[in-house]
Design an enzyme around this catalytic site. Structure first.
Site, PDB file in Angstrom:
ATOM      1  N   VAL A  11      13.498  13.916  15.803  1.00 58.65           N
ATOM      2  CA  VAL A  11      12.202  14.331  15.266  1.00 58.65           C
ATOM      3  C   VAL A  11      11.411  15.108  16.312  1.00 58.65           C
ATOM      4  O   VAL A  11      10.889  16.201  16.047  1.00 58.65           O
ATOM      5  CB  VAL A  11      11.408  13.091  14.770  1.00 58.65           C
ATOM      6  N   LEU A 153      12.470  15.363   7.677  1.00 60.87           N
ATOM      7  CA  LEU A 153      13.694  16.138   7.916  1.00 60.87           C
ATOM      8  C   LEU A 153      14.938  15.271   7.791  1.00 60.87           C
ATOM      9  O   LEU A 153      14.909  14.062   8.002  1.00 60.87           O
ATOM     10  CB  LEU A 153      13.662  16.810   9.287  1.00 60.87           C
ATOM     11  N   LYS A 204       5.939   7.871   3.459  1.00 54.45           N
ATOM     12  CA  LYS A 204       7.206   8.028   4.177  1.00 54.45           C
ATOM     13  C   LYS A 204       8.216   6.935   3.810  1.00 54.45           C
ATOM     14  O   LYS A 204       9.357   7.201   3.427  1.00 54.45           O
ATOM     15  CB  LYS A 204       6.932   8.007   5.692  1.00 54.45           C
ATOM     16  N   ALA A 252      27.609   9.244  -5.950  1.00 55.03           N
ATOM     17  CA  ALA A 252      28.186   7.922  -5.656  1.00 55.03           C
ATOM     18  C   ALA A 252      29.138   8.054  -4.468  1.00 55.03           C
ATOM     19  O   ALA A 252      29.715   9.108  -4.238  1.00 55.03           O
ATOM     20  CB  ALA A 252      28.937   7.419  -6.880  1.00 55.03           C
ATOM     21  N   GLY A 257      24.191   5.577   4.977  1.00 58.01           N
ATOM     22  CA  GLY A 257      24.124   5.089   6.359  1.00 58.01           C
ATOM     23  C   GLY A 257      23.062   5.874   7.103  1.00 58.01           C
ATOM     24  O   GLY A 257      22.108   6.349   6.502  1.00 58.01           O
ATOM     25  N   CYS A 260      18.069   6.054   9.281  1.00 55.51           N
ATOM     26  CA  CYS A 260      16.809   5.974   8.529  1.00 55.51           C
ATOM     27  C   CYS A 260      16.860   5.032   7.329  1.00 55.51           C
ATOM     28  O   CYS A 260      16.157   4.020   7.317  1.00 55.51           O
ATOM     29  CB  CYS A 260      16.405   7.364   8.075  1.00 55.51           C
ATOM     30  N   LYS A 263      17.402   1.137   7.965  1.00 50.86           N
ATOM     31  CA  LYS A 263      16.312   0.455   8.669  1.00 50.86           C
ATOM     32  C   LYS A 263      14.993   0.556   7.900  1.00 50.86           C
ATOM     33  O   LYS A 263      14.196  -0.375   7.897  1.00 50.86           O
ATOM     34  CB  LYS A 263      16.188   0.989  10.092  1.00 50.86           C
ATOM     35  N   ARG A 327      25.370   6.329  13.537  1.00 51.99           N
ATOM     36  CA  ARG A 327      24.602   5.101  13.318  1.00 51.99           C
ATOM     37  C   ARG A 327      24.752   4.641  11.861  1.00 51.99           C
ATOM     38  O   ARG A 327      24.568   5.439  10.943  1.00 51.99           O
ATOM     39  CB  ARG A 327      23.132   5.325  13.684  1.00 51.99           C
TER      40      ARG A 327
HETATM   41  C1  UGA Z   1      16.821  10.695   5.418  1.00 51.27           C
HETATM   42  C2  UGA Z   1      15.924  11.409   4.405  1.00 51.27           C
HETATM   43  O1  UGA Z   1      16.707  12.173   3.489  1.00 51.27           O
HETATM   44  C3  UGA Z   1      14.937  12.347   5.115  1.00 51.27           C
HETATM   45  O2  UGA Z   1      14.056  12.925   4.175  1.00 51.27           O
HETATM   46  C4  UGA Z   1      14.154  11.537   6.140  1.00 51.27           C
HETATM   47  O3  UGA Z   1      13.248  12.359   6.862  1.00 51.27           O
HETATM   48  C5  UGA Z   1      15.109  10.879   7.111  1.00 51.27           C
HETATM   49  O4  UGA Z   1      16.006  10.020   6.378  1.00 51.27           O
HETATM   50  C6  UGA Z   1      14.296  10.081   8.092  1.00 51.27           C
HETATM   51  O5  UGA Z   1      13.614   9.143   7.690  1.00 51.27           O
HETATM   52  O6  UGA Z   1      14.231  10.454   9.275  1.00 51.27           O
HETATM   53  P1  UGA Z   1      19.020  11.374   6.796  1.00 51.27           P
HETATM   54  O7  UGA Z   1      19.116   9.930   7.127  1.00 51.27           O
HETATM   55  O8  UGA Z   1      19.148  12.387   7.866  1.00 51.27           O
HETATM   56  O9  UGA Z   1      17.604  11.688   6.061  1.00 51.27           O
HETATM   57  O10 UGA Z   1      20.187  11.703   5.767  1.00 51.27           O
HETATM   58  P2  UGA Z   1      20.349  11.905   4.191  1.00 51.27           P
HETATM   59  O11 UGA Z   1      20.822  13.267   3.932  1.00 51.27           O
HETATM   60  O12 UGA Z   1      19.168  11.460   3.458  1.00 51.27           O
HETATM   61  O13 UGA Z   1      21.570  10.906   3.912  1.00 51.27           O
HETATM   62  C7  UGA Z   1      21.461   9.511   4.150  1.00 51.27           C
HETATM   63  C8  UGA Z   1      22.698   8.790   3.683  1.00 51.27           C
HETATM   64  O14 UGA Z   1      22.764   8.759   2.265  1.00 51.27           O
HETATM   65  C9  UGA Z   1      24.023   9.409   4.141  1.00 51.27           C
HETATM   66  O15 UGA Z   1      24.874   8.391   4.582  1.00 51.27           O
HETATM   67  C10 UGA Z   1      24.570  10.078   2.899  1.00 51.27           C
HETATM   68  O16 UGA Z   1      25.967  10.165   2.897  1.00 51.27           O
HETATM   69  C11 UGA Z   1      24.065   9.135   1.824  1.00 51.27           C
HETATM   70  N1  UGA Z   1      23.937   9.769   0.495  1.00 51.27           N
HETATM   71  C12 UGA Z   1      23.050  10.776   0.295  1.00 51.27           C
HETATM   72  C13 UGA Z   1      24.709   9.308  -0.561  1.00 51.27           C
HETATM   73  O17 UGA Z   1      25.518   8.369  -0.417  1.00 51.27           O
HETATM   74  N2  UGA Z   1      24.553   9.878  -1.802  1.00 51.27           N
HETATM   75  C14 UGA Z   1      23.676  10.881  -2.020  1.00 51.27           C
HETATM   76  O18 UGA Z   1      23.586  11.354  -3.165  1.00 51.27           O
HETATM   77  C15 UGA Z   1      22.913  11.347  -0.952  1.00 51.27           C
END
Ligand code: UGA
Length: 436
Positions: A11, A153, A204, A252, A257, A260, A263, A327
């Site tokens: 960030v 982000l 958030k 699906a 993981g 973010c 936790k 992570r």
């Molecule tokens: C997430 C949020 O999307 C951001 O908006 C937020 O700012 C961020 O957390 C944070 O709090 O800092 P991030 O953890 O980088 O972002 O990743 P995502 O793209 O959201 O994916 C998270 C997890 O969900 C991944 O493991 C991904 O594979 C999984 N996922 C995502 C699914 O299993 N299915 C989906 O349809 C989308």
């Protein structure tokens, strides 16, 4: 404007890159000396597409300065962004010790009016905690305001998300402070939401918890799809066509993981609990998520029998594509279970292998995806890196002990793969046998 960013993780570094690229002078501070020394040389602490170029450009323009000296940076600047880590504790409660240290450092260096902006993901009430901490520790009686400006982000697309956010949320105590932040973001020309401090903090957590809920919801539906012979990807598409639902975050897979969602969902449950609300719905979101890897292991065993003595290839280790972050990566949970059950595991990831070696050293890490498949009894796709779509699957099929492909992200086309001679399993799609 002169800005200070405390903490140069995902960030902090992206925020600093953004504001410096918009023409501001940004002092980036971190207590990690090695990280700062590296950044001065243009060596990134994280892999994030496009970030290195922006950082290098703004270092060259003298708009991006790196140091471990918090006091000098605070004294030099008027707007201070807190972007430090907020890791979880065993209870699910968020550990605010780094936020506290940052607030104390700001307090000790106060030499005039400052706007302290919290960008770290923190539970509601943390703005008040930062205010109290600064009041209790300031050496000179200067005024300051605390703002919540949460970051939305995503890893892997951090630069794009920062430069083109869906919305900018500014939780400010008064109009004047809000206007100052508005001015900072004005050139982005994105929708701005000016709110009170508490609402911004809740936006958030509620956003992340809602997205996690969407994922667990579709994963729960995927179990039903498998039972009745429906295809969860078709269901998600049909649901997502309703503009009130939307197609995003309805993929699906083996679960969410990262640093973010896991936790933040825990933290929201914990915070709600402290205010007397038992957030049972989110407890179920976690439970569905935790069940996805065991479900996948069950399908592997169904297809190849006991995994003891068998070789399983794993494609992808990062918690999602385009990052080296592992992570809470589901691939690692899966590898650990497979190894406990006596399987030999081979794995490849374009970016995340170095980090993974430290956690699961007994895996055979290969140079490429083809070596993962060689002599494997099953190949499991855990992270949907784009390059895995372009693989020569005939070559892979021919090199495997048995052509069994398990798709943890519904990345491949089942008909195409069975036509090639694979036995294919997709989460929420079921098992497809090769065409005879
Ligand atoms: C997430 C949020 O999307 C951001 O908006 C937020 O700012 C961020 O957390 C944070 O709090 O800092 P991030 O953890 O980088 O972002 O990743 P995502 O793209 O959201 O994916 C998270 C997890 O969900 C991944 O493991 C991904 O594979 C999984 N996922 C995502 C699914 O299993 N299915 C989906 O349809 C989308």
């Amino acid at each position: 404007m002169k800005i200070c960013v405390l903490g140069v993780g995902y960030v902090g570094l992206t925020t600093a890159a953004l504001f410096s690229d918009l023409g501001n002078v940004v002092h980036c501070i971190d207590i990690n000396e090695e990280r700062i020394a590296n950044l001065k040389k243009g060596i990134m602490p994280i892999y994030e597409p496009g970030l290195k170029e922006i950082v290098e450009r703004n270092i060259a323009e003298n708009r991006l300065l790196f140091s471990t000296d918090t006091a000098s940076a605070v004294k030099e600047t008027e707007i201070i962004f807190i972007c430090v880590g907020t890791p979880p504790q065993a209870s699910g409660e968020t550990d605010l010790s780094q936020v506290q240290s940052a607030a104390i450092s700001i307090a000790k260096a106060l030499n005039g009016y400052k706007i302290v902006v919290n960008k770290s993901t923190v539970p509601v009430g943390t703005g008040d905690f930062v205010r109290r901490t600064i009041e209790e520790n300031r050496l000179e009686n200067h005024n300051f305001d605390v703002v919540s400006n949460p970051e939305f982000l995503r890893e892997g697309s951090a630069v794009q998300d920062s430069f083109e956010p869906d919305r900018i949320v500014i939780g400010a105590p008064n109009k004047q402070v809000a206007l100052k932040l508005l001015e900072l973001y004005a050139t982005l020309e994105r929708p701005m939401h000016i709110t009170d401090l508490y609402s911004a903090e809740i936006i958030k957590y509620a956003s992340n918890a809602f997205l996690a809920t969407k994922i667990s919801f579709i994963n729960a539906i995927s179990h039903l799809c498998e039972e009745v012979g429906a295809d969860v990807t078709v269901v998600a598409k049909g649901m997502g066509a309703d503009s009130r639902i939307g197609r995003a975050f309805l993929n699906a897979g083996i679960g969410y993981g990262g640093s973010c969602f896991p936790k933040d969902v825990e933290s929201l449950i914990h915070t709600s609990g402290t205010y007397g609300y038992d957030f049972k719905m989110l407890k179920e979101v976690i439970s569905v998520n935790k069940g996805m890897v065991p479900h996948m292991i069950g399908r592997i065993e169904e297809l190849i029998g006991d995994v003891k003595g068998k070789t399983i290839g794993v494609l992808g280790l990062a918690f999602k594509p385009n990052t080296d972050d592992i992570r809470e990566a589901k691939a690692i949970d899966m590898i650990q279970i497979l190894m406990e059950r006596g399987a030999t595991v081979k794995a490849f990831d374009p970016q995340a292998m170095e980090h993974t070696k430290a956690i699961v050293p007994d895996v055979t890490y290969t140079q490429n995806a083809y070596e993962v498949a060689e002599n494997a009894d099953a190949l499991v796709l855990a992270t949907e890196w784009r390059e895995f779509k372009l693989l020569d699957m005939e070559r892979i099929r021919n090199s495997m002990n048995q052509p069994v492909l398990l798709d943890g992200r519904n990345f491949y086309n089942p008909e195409e793969k069975t036509r090639m001679g694979f036995t294919y399993y997709g989460l929420g799609r079921g098992i497809f046998r090769p065409n005879s």
